[in-house]
Design a protein around this motif. Structure first.
Motif, mmCIF file in Angstrom:
data_model
loop_
_atom_site.group_PDB
_atom_site.id
_atom_site.type_symbol
_atom_site.label_atom_id
_atom_site.label_comp_id
_atom_site.label_asym_id
_atom_site.label_seq_id
_atom_site.Cartn_x
_atom_site.Cartn_y
_atom_site.Cartn_z
ATOM 1 N N ALA A 302 0.594 -1.353 0.223
ATOM 2 C CA ALA A 302 -0.152 0.186 0.472
ATOM 3 C C ALA A 302 0.920 1.203 0.108
ATOM 4 C CB ALA A 302 -1.032 -0.167 1.136
ATOM 5 N N GLU A 303 1.801 1.124 0.302
ATOM 6 C CA GLU A 303 3.011 2.173 0.882
ATOM 7 C C GLU A 303 3.226 2.680 -0.692
ATOM 8 O OE1 GLU A 303 3.490 -0.129 4.317
ATOM 9 O OE2 GLU A 303 3.070 -0.679 2.219
ATOM 10 N N LEU A 304 2.938 2.309 -1.471
ATOM 11 C CA LEU A 304 3.242 2.612 -2.736
ATOM 12 C C LEU A 304 2.215 4.310 -3.410
ATOM 13 C CD1 LEU A 304 4.214 -0.524 -5.287
ATOM 14 C CD2 LEU A 304 5.863 0.835 -3.837
ATOM 15 N N GLY A 305 1.207 4.003 -2.592
ATOM 16 C CA GLY A 305 0.531 4.803 -3.379
ATOM 17 C C GLY A 305 1.316 6.540 -2.403
ATOM 18 N N LEU A 306 2.493 5.780 -1.903
ATOM 19 C CA LEU A 306 2.895 7.948 -1.478
ATOM 20 C C LEU A 306 3.959 8.512 -2.223
ATOM 21 C CD1 LEU A 306 4.433 6.507 2.047
ATOM 22 C CD2 LEU A 306 1.599 7.528 1.580
ATOM 23 N N PRO A 307 4.305 8.295 -3.094
ATOM 24 C CA PRO A 307 5.289 8.885 -3.863
ATOM 25 C C PRO A 307 4.707 10.025 -4.851
ATOM 26 C CG PRO A 307 6.049 6.698 -3.742
ATOM 27 C CD PRO A 307 4.609 6.844 -2.827
ATOM 28 N N GLU A 308 3.851 11.167 -4.834
ATOM 29 C CA GLU A 308 3.370 12.065 -4.752
ATOM 30 C C GLU A 308 3.717 12.442 -6.300
ATOM 31 O OE1 GLU A 308 2.585 15.505 -2.535
ATOM 32 O OE2 GLU A 308 2.554 14.746 -1.017
ATOM 33 N N GLN A 309 5.194 11.720 -7.465
ATOM 34 C CA GLN A 309 5.921 12.459 -7.820
ATOM 35 C C GLN A 309 5.337 10.752 -9.461
ATOM 36 O OE1 GLN A 309 5.771 15.425 -8.883
ATOM 37 N NE2 GLN A 309 5.315 15.710 -6.862
ATOM 38 N N LEU A 310 5.396 9.455 -8.651
ATOM 39 C CA LEU A 310 4.686 8.792 -9.494
ATOM 40 C C LEU A 310 3.969 9.376 -10.418
ATOM 41 C CD1 LEU A 310 6.716 5.446 -9.163
ATOM 42 C CD2 LEU A 310 3.581 5.106 -8.131
ATOM 43 N N SER A 311 4.251 8.336 -11.557
ATOM 44 C CA SER A 311 3.722 8.500 -13.151
ATOM 45 C C SER A 311 4.039 7.531 -14.117
ATOM 46 C CB SER A 311 4.832 9.571 -14.136
ATOM 47 O OG SER A 311 6.214 9.084 -14.638
ATOM 48 N N ARG A 312 4.923 6.526 -13.522
ATOM 49 C CA ARG A 312 5.072 4.872 -14.421
ATOM 50 C C ARG A 312 5.353 3.754 -13.453
ATOM 51 N NH1 ARG A 312 9.473 4.640 -18.691
ATOM 52 N NH2 ARG A 312 10.419 5.335 -16.641
ATOM 53 N N LEU A 313 4.121 3.216 -13.652
ATOM 54 C CA LEU A 313 4.339 2.201 -12.420
ATOM 55 C C LEU A 313 4.003 0.741 -13.209
ATOM 56 C CD1 LEU A 313 5.061 0.671 -9.124
ATOM 57 C CD2 LEU A 313 1.978 1.154 -8.866
ATOM 58 N N ASN A 314 5.062 -0.604 -12.826
ATOM 59 C CA ASN A 314 4.400 -1.535 -14.159
ATOM 60 C C ASN A 314 5.207 -2.515 -12.765
ATOM 61 O OD1 ASN A 314 5.041 -3.503 -16.093
ATOM 62 N ND2 ASN A 314 5.434 -2.507 -17.832
ATOM 63 N N LEU A 315 4.479 -3.228 -12.966
ATOM 64 C CA LEU A 315 4.479 -4.536 -12.002
ATOM 65 C C LEU A 315 4.042 -5.803 -12.871
ATOM 66 C CD1 LEU A 315 3.500 -2.765 -8.705
ATOM 67 C CD2 LEU A 315 5.945 -2.904 -9.458
ATOM 68 N N SER A 316 3.919 -5.765 -14.316
ATOM 69 C CA SER A 316 3.466 -6.816 -14.600
ATOM 70 C C SER A 316 4.297 -8.069 -14.713
ATOM 71 C CB SER A 316 2.911 -6.269 -16.077
ATOM 72 O OG SER A 316 3.807 -6.104 -16.739
ATOM 73 N N LYS A 317 3.452 -9.356 -15.131
ATOM 74 C CA LYS A 317 4.229 -10.257 -15.243
ATOM 75 C C LYS A 317 5.236 -10.632 -14.006
ATOM 76 C CE LYS A 317 6.234 -11.352 -20.066
ATOM 77 N NZ LYS A 317 6.615 -11.849 -20.628
ATOM 78 N N ASN A 318 4.797 -10.433 -13.206
ATOM 79 C CA ASN A 318 5.236 -11.771 -12.094
ATOM 80 C C ASN A 318 3.918 -12.446 -11.360
ATOM 81 O OD1 ASN A 318 8.232 -9.470 -11.088
ATOM 82 N ND2 ASN A 318 6.416 -8.231 -11.894
ATOM 83 N N ARG A 319 4.560 -12.741 -9.928
ATOM 84 C CA ARG A 319 3.159 -13.677 -9.512
ATOM 85 C C ARG A 319 2.578 -12.739 -7.859
ATOM 86 N NH1 ARG A 319 7.827 -18.446 -8.961
ATOM 87 N NH2 ARG A 319 7.988 -18.855 -11.320
ATOM 88 N N LEU A 320 2.810 -11.580 -7.927
ATOM 89 C CA LEU A 320 1.899 -10.832 -7.565
ATOM 90 C C LEU A 320 0.509 -11.877 -7.187
ATOM 91 C CD1 LEU A 320 3.093 -7.098 -8.516
ATOM 92 C CD2 LEU A 320 4.295 -8.890 -6.933
ATOM 93 N N SER A 321 0.063 -11.504 -5.928
ATOM 94 C CA SER A 321 -1.437 -11.929 -5.090
ATOM 95 C C SER A 321 -1.738 -10.536 -4.464
ATOM 96 C CB SER A 321 -1.107 -13.498 -4.620
ATOM 97 O OG SER A 321 -0.593 -13.036 -3.244
ATOM 98 N N GLY A 322 -2.871 -11.209 -3.947
ATOM 99 C CA GLY A 322 -3.672 -10.514 -3.235
ATOM 100 C C GLY A 322 -4.241 -9.193 -3.727
ATOM 101 N N LYS A 323 -5.059 -7.895 -3.548
ATOM 102 C CA LYS A 323 -6.179 -7.433 -4.082
ATOM 103 C C LYS A 323 -5.601 -6.184 -4.154
ATOM 104 C CE LYS A 323 -9.924 -8.330 -1.652
ATOM 105 N NZ LYS A 323 -11.109 -7.699 -0.438
#
Length: 377
Positions: A302-323
């Protein structure tokens, strides 16, 4: 005896006439010798090097000091082709050489090692081949070595990193092989290290953490293996860290406590495993977080929502789970959000509908359910 005397007189007469033709000091003669090795030279340059001058100080691309010593040799982007001859070594007071963005070819002349006053050497964007001469270690005042976008090969000499004030090392997009020198940061002054697009192998040396002033570490598109050294945590001034497209493994051991200036973190196209460190939320200046195409697992912090300048977030093609954490809706600068091909589940958070700058969203190939929220365009 008479023949020898005549020969000496003839030689003297030729030398005198040569000086009369050129009317130049030794540095001017050296520059003209370099010119003769160039197969293509624009008229503006050739006509600007006047052989009747006593010094080359008013020539195109040349600057001198108060003693008429050439201190700057800048012919960047002049469409020159040919070779850089050993005559360059006669310009002993040179501080700047910039011959970038031309069509020079052949080996780097060892005579460059004679330019002992050199501070900046930029031969980028040419067609130089061969290896970096070992005698570059004699350039003890060098602060910037810029050789990127050539066809250089061989190993990167350890002797380069014995230069005490070296700050900028740009060797990317060549054919260097072997390992990153273990003494890469022994002097601790390097601020920009760009070795991408080569054939480097082996591991990232633990000594990289000695680069306390390092702002950019760019090693993408190589054949590096092994785990990330924990000494990376010592790089408090790091702004850009790009290690994508290697064969790196293990977890991401960075604690991200000292990442206030970090703008880019790219670890994509590797074999990283384990969880995404929630401490990434401490990186308040983060603009791009690219971790796709790895084997990361666990939840999206959830902490990835803290950086206010974040413009690109790419976490594709992993094994991430949950919501998908609704906190991502706080990233109001987010333009690209790619979570494709994971094992995410549950509803798409309504908060993502608040991302008014979003222009690319990919959530397919997951286990998501429910309604798609209205996204403000």
């Amino acid at each position: 005896m008479k023949f020898r005397l005549c020969h000496l007189l003839l030689l003297f007469t030729f030398s005198a006439s040569l000086h009369a033709v050129f009317g130049l000091n030794n540095e001017g003669v050296a520059l003209l010798s370099l010119l003769r090795r160039w197969t293509s030279v624009p008229y503006s340059l050739r006509s600007g090097w006047n052989t009747s001058d006593s010094t080359p100080c008013n020539w195109v691309g040349i600057e001198c000091d108060s003693k008429n010593n050439v201190v700057s040799f800048n012919l960047s982007s002049y469409a020159i082709s040919g070779q850089l001859g050993p005559e360059i070594g006669h310009l002993r007071e040179l501080e700047i050489i910039d011959l970038s963005s031309n069509d020079f070819s052949g080996n780097l002349p060892e005579a460059l090692g004679n330019c002992s006053a050199l501070k900046c050497l930029d031969l980028s964007c040419n067609r130089f081949t061969g290896q970096i001469p070992d005698n570059f270690k004699h350039l003890q005042f060098l602060s910037a070595l810029v050789l990127n976008n050539n066809s250089l090969e061989g190993e990167i000499p350890e002797s380069l990193f014995q230069i005490p004030g070296l700050q900028v090392v740009l060797l990317h997009f060549n054919y260097f092989n072997g390992s990153i020198p273990s003494n890469v940061c022994d002097m601790g002054e390097v601020e920009l290290l760009w070795l991408s697009g080569n054939r480097l192998s082996g591991t990232i040396p633990e000594s990289i953490g000695n680069c306390s002033k390092l702002q950019a570490l760019l090693l993408f598109d190589n054949n590096l293996v092994g785990v990330l050294p924990e000494s990376l945590n010592n790089l408090k001034n790091l702004i850009y860290l790009d290690l994508q497209n290697n064969s790196l493994t293990g977890s991401i051991p960075l604690n991200f406590r000292n990442c206030k200036d970090l703008k880019l973190l790219s670890l994509s196209y590797n074999n990283f495993s384990g969880e995404i460190p929630p401490e990434l939320g401490n990186c308040k200046s983060l603009e791009s977080l690219l971790l796709h195409t790895n084997q990361l697992e666990g939840r999206i912090p959830a902490e990835l929502g803290l950086p206010e300048q974040l413009s690109r977030l790419n976490l594709s093609k992993n094994r991430l789970s949950g919501k998908i954490p609704p906190e991502l809706g706080k990233c109001r600068s987010l333009e690209i959000l790619n979570l494709w091909k994971n094992q995410l589940e549950g509803r798409i958070p309504d908060e993502l509908g608040m991302l008014s700058n979003l222009r690319y969203l990919k959530l397919s190939s997951n286990n998501l359910s429910g309604e798609i929220p209205y996204i403000i365009l």
